[in-house]
Design an enzyme around this catalytic site. Sequence first.
Site, mmCIF file in Angstrom:
data_model
loop_
_atom_site.group_PDB
_atom_site.id
_atom_site.type_symbol
_atom_site.label_atom_id
_atom_site.label_comp_id
_atom_site.label_asym_id
_atom_site.label_seq_id
_atom_site.Cartn_x
_atom_site.Cartn_y
_atom_site.Cartn_z
ATOM 1 N N ASP A 59 0.548 -0.870 -0.235
ATOM 2 C CA ASP A 59 0.113 0.482 -0.533
ATOM 3 C C ASP A 59 1.075 1.118 -0.163
ATOM 4 O O ASP A 59 2.038 1.313 0.688
ATOM 5 C CB ASP A 59 -1.070 -0.019 1.575
ATOM 6 C CG ASP A 59 -1.811 1.336 1.205
ATOM 7 O OD1 ASP A 59 -2.932 1.048 0.253
ATOM 8 O OD2 ASP A 59 -1.935 2.063 2.210
ATOM 9 N N GLU B 224 13.773 -13.419 0.510
ATOM 10 C CA GLU B 224 14.036 -14.622 1.386
ATOM 11 C C GLU B 224 13.321 -15.956 0.744
ATOM 12 O O GLU B 224 12.987 -17.174 1.391
ATOM 13 C CB GLU B 224 13.611 -15.051 2.529
ATOM 14 C CG GLU B 224 14.745 -13.286 3.433
ATOM 15 C CD GLU B 224 14.706 -13.255 4.308
ATOM 16 O OE1 GLU B 224 14.373 -13.788 5.158
ATOM 17 O OE2 GLU B 224 15.638 -12.013 4.651
HETATM 18 C C1 NOJ Z 1 -4.085 3.134 -1.114
HETATM 19 C C2 NOJ Z 1 -5.949 2.389 -0.832
HETATM 20 O O1 NOJ Z 1 -5.393 1.511 -1.832
HETATM 21 C C3 NOJ Z 1 -6.881 2.532 -0.405
HETATM 22 O O2 NOJ Z 1 -7.947 2.501 -0.836
HETATM 23 C C4 NOJ Z 1 -6.968 3.346 1.051
HETATM 24 O O3 NOJ Z 1 -7.662 4.470 1.702
HETATM 25 C C5 NOJ Z 1 -5.260 4.464 1.141
HETATM 26 N N1 NOJ Z 1 -3.974 3.469 0.690
HETATM 27 C C6 NOJ Z 1 -4.966 4.404 1.707
HETATM 28 O O4 NOJ Z 1 -4.175 2.909 3.186
#
Ligand code: NOJ
Length: 554
Positions: A214, A273
């Site tokens: 993310d 790993e």
């Molecule tokens: C990106 C994710 O795809 C989104 O849905 C989220 O709100 C933000 N990152 C924060 O984690």
Amino acid sequence: MQTASTNPETAVDAAEAWWRGAVVYECHLPSFRDGNGDGIGDLEGLIASLDYVRGTLGADAVWTGPFYRSPLLDQGFDVADHTDIEPIFGDLEIFDRLLVEAHARGIQVIVDYIPNHTSDQHPWFIDSRSSRTNPKRDWYVWRDPHADGGPPNNWTSEAGGSVWEWDTGTGQYYLHSHLKEQPDLNWRNPQVRAAMLDVLRYWLDKGVDGVRIDVAHMLMKDPEFRDNPEAVGGNDNPYDLQHPDFGSQLHLYDRRHPDTHDALAEIRAVVDEYPGAVTIAEIEAMSWDEWAAYYGPALNGMHLPFPFRLLETEWQAGRLRNELAGLYAAMPAGGWPIIALGNHDRLRLATRLGAAQARVAAVLMLTVAATPCLLYGDELGMTDQPVPAERQRDHFGHTAGGVSRDSTRTPMPWSAGYNAGFSSADPAKLWLPLARNSAEINVDAQLADPSSFLSLYRRLIQVRRASSALRHGELRFLADACTDAVVAYERYRGADHKAVLLNLTDSPARVQLGLTGTVLLSTVGGSGRHVEPEFHLGAGEAVVIDVVERARTT
Ligand code: NOJ
Ligand code: CA
């Protein structure tokens, strides 16, 4: 002519790295299938859908969406415990079973790794905010007020307003790039890095096949916390469902610091790993050179950084071609791209492009030299369904002026039956309301219709599976056939040679192809037709051609 760069090692890798030839399917857990009748999609529901993912659709990997312990203010991207499962989604035993069942079907499982922030309910943050001297204080980003008494700087959050939230108890501000309930971790603190790398090991030890990371571009911020410059005239992005405050400035200092690459290389070293495991990085749209840097200087960064610039390109042949050419020109030798034209944060493809062009987009994703990543329901041509405020789940829509992304995330319609086959619960209890067109747009109905979206996706995936050129081959634009209306390219590997023509307009188009062959697949019907060097495409038609002869040399 542009050629997707490969080197001799790539051919070896292509045979070894499963993800290079794979189709990834983003299922988004709470909206996918409810396995226990409480109205919320869960791990049991995903297990029950694996035959659809593999047998019906033909995908090779599922990306689950977050399922960790969470208050679910941001659909689980607000993690309160990284190593346990939110009870509404299941438990660790069910997760282990998901791995067994997926692997038994040849499906790889990719889970979310959310390193930039946690929930404010995470024990780390509860400790951190408990006092200025707590050992975890520095695990998050705490600052004194600016000299004027306000927030430390002008950075704006993706969810609207300032990224700084005042903590009365300890008299400092903490940083949150998203909701105020999602404090950012301090990746400059070695203990944080170690703890988050342990989280990664925990899931890789369990046997997951990769992680979708993310906001990978956000891990490191400017250490001087300089103000972002104003965006003169606004920086609103029509392709992203972002808060208008976010677009009021150029985000130079709150993200994309060069040190981010060191952190990502550490993540990659852990993943390495575990042979075969893949890193898919969510990074916002940026120049192709900056995007390419996420592969790492020695391909020691991310395996597959998302090229969201493509998703944010106007749907016009010349522009799309330029961006694809830019991507391949920038990609480092030995690198391989991923492509997604939709995801859970964006308008659905069929809403953004209309049904005909959403079919053209499907052909692009499944035939361009890249690993396609498909959002659940896009294979049905699902459209956005505005969700009434009282049913919205996404707290990004709860902030003043905020934009909810729930319209993209309505439940997967499996049938025309009760709750579209998503859940046996009372409709009022569904995670989100069903799309109103679920009686027509659903899996069962589309399986019975050879001209449906689902039939198109299934056929595309079959054609792709049968063609090493489409999965692993070189890509070269067919310059003579590229026009203001049409994107044309060929893929080739050994004796396997395919050509792809995409008409991005709603008028017929005539192209000089210089190839003969047979239409394997068309978005408007007409497979099997013979291909002459001059070829006529219908309005909004995309075709995949099995090339038998090249009428000219290149
Ligand atoms: C990106 C994710 O795809 C989104 O849905 C989220 O709100 C933000 N990152 C924060 O984690
Ligand atoms: Ca459930």
